[in-house]
Design a protein around this motif. Structure first.
Motif, mmCIF file in Angstrom:
data_model
loop_
_atom_site.group_PDB
_atom_site.id
_atom_site.type_symbol
_atom_site.label_atom_id
_atom_site.label_comp_id
_atom_site.label_asym_id
_atom_site.label_seq_id
_atom_site.Cartn_x
_atom_site.Cartn_y
_atom_site.Cartn_z
ATOM 1 N N ASN A 87 -5.657 16.511 -18.074
ATOM 2 C CA ASN A 87 -4.700 16.292 -19.102
ATOM 3 C C ASN A 87 -3.625 15.283 -18.795
ATOM 4 O O ASN A 87 -2.899 15.291 -17.855
ATOM 5 C CB ASN A 87 -4.012 17.652 -19.800
ATOM 6 N N GLN A 88 -3.326 14.634 -19.874
ATOM 7 C CA GLN A 88 -2.150 13.679 -19.622
ATOM 8 C C GLN A 88 -0.796 14.226 -19.734
ATOM 9 O O GLN A 88 -0.562 15.152 -20.575
ATOM 10 C CB GLN A 88 -1.879 12.631 -20.672
ATOM 11 N N ARG A 89 0.018 13.819 -18.857
ATOM 12 C CA ARG A 89 1.533 14.495 -18.788
ATOM 13 C C ARG A 89 2.381 13.662 -19.110
ATOM 14 O O ARG A 89 2.725 12.521 -18.489
ATOM 15 C CB ARG A 89 1.569 14.998 -17.316
ATOM 16 N N ASN A 90 3.354 13.943 -20.229
ATOM 17 C CA ASN A 90 4.227 13.269 -20.679
ATOM 18 C C ASN A 90 5.439 14.133 -20.788
ATOM 19 O O ASN A 90 5.441 14.779 -21.669
ATOM 20 C CB ASN A 90 3.988 12.672 -22.003
ATOM 21 N N TYR A 91 6.620 13.854 -19.852
ATOM 22 C CA TYR A 91 7.549 14.705 -19.859
ATOM 23 C C TYR A 91 8.917 13.837 -20.331
ATOM 24 O O TYR A 91 8.967 12.722 -20.001
ATOM 25 C CB TYR A 91 7.851 14.819 -18.139
ATOM 26 N N LYS A 92 9.585 14.342 -21.351
ATOM 27 C CA LYS A 92 10.618 13.679 -21.952
ATOM 28 C C LYS A 92 12.019 14.181 -21.129
ATOM 29 O O LYS A 92 12.061 15.275 -21.039
ATOM 30 C CB LYS A 92 10.568 13.918 -23.283
ATOM 31 N N TRP A 93 12.649 13.029 -20.880
ATOM 32 C CA TRP A 93 13.764 13.669 -20.177
ATOM 33 C C TRP A 93 15.000 14.187 -20.974
ATOM 34 O O TRP A 93 15.356 13.128 -22.095
ATOM 35 C CB TRP A 93 14.500 12.443 -19.142
#
Length: 105
Positions: A87-93
């Motif tokens: 799965n794509q990991r998209n972490y928002k800071w």
């Protein structure tokens, strides 16, 4: 108790068979053992390589249902690894320095 509620650490163990296995785990292991017993009766064990191949279904399914700390078993660990890696990991800071790099007005 000062209005505190403690959850016992082993709450899920009461829902498991022998405190460790789900029904699917026992079915999977049973199929592996039955397949191994079938291979033992059908194939001649003349060499070490044939013996290893005959024992592989029970060994693999036994490895998959072995309990692991912080997870249910190895099957669960492998599924979580595949899920994490595929799965794509998209972490928002949203940390304490989120405004760094922006111009002050």
């Amino acid at each position: 108790m000062n209005n505190t509620y403690l959850i016992p650490a082993n709450t899920k163990n009461g829902k498991l068979i022998l405190g460790m296995f789900e029904p699917f785990d026992l079915i999977l292991f049973g199929v592996g053992v039955c397949l191994t017993l079938l291979l033992v009766t059908i194939l001649p064990m003349e060499s070490i390589y044939v013996t290893i191949v005959i024992l592989l279904p029970a060994l693999i399914t036994g490895f998959l249902v072995i309990p692991v700390p912080n997870y249910h078993n190895m099957l669960n660990v492998i599924g979580e690894m595949i899920d994490f890696l595929s799965n794509q990991r998209n972490y928002k800071w949203k940390g304490w320095c989120v405004n760094y790099g922006k111009a002050k007005k």
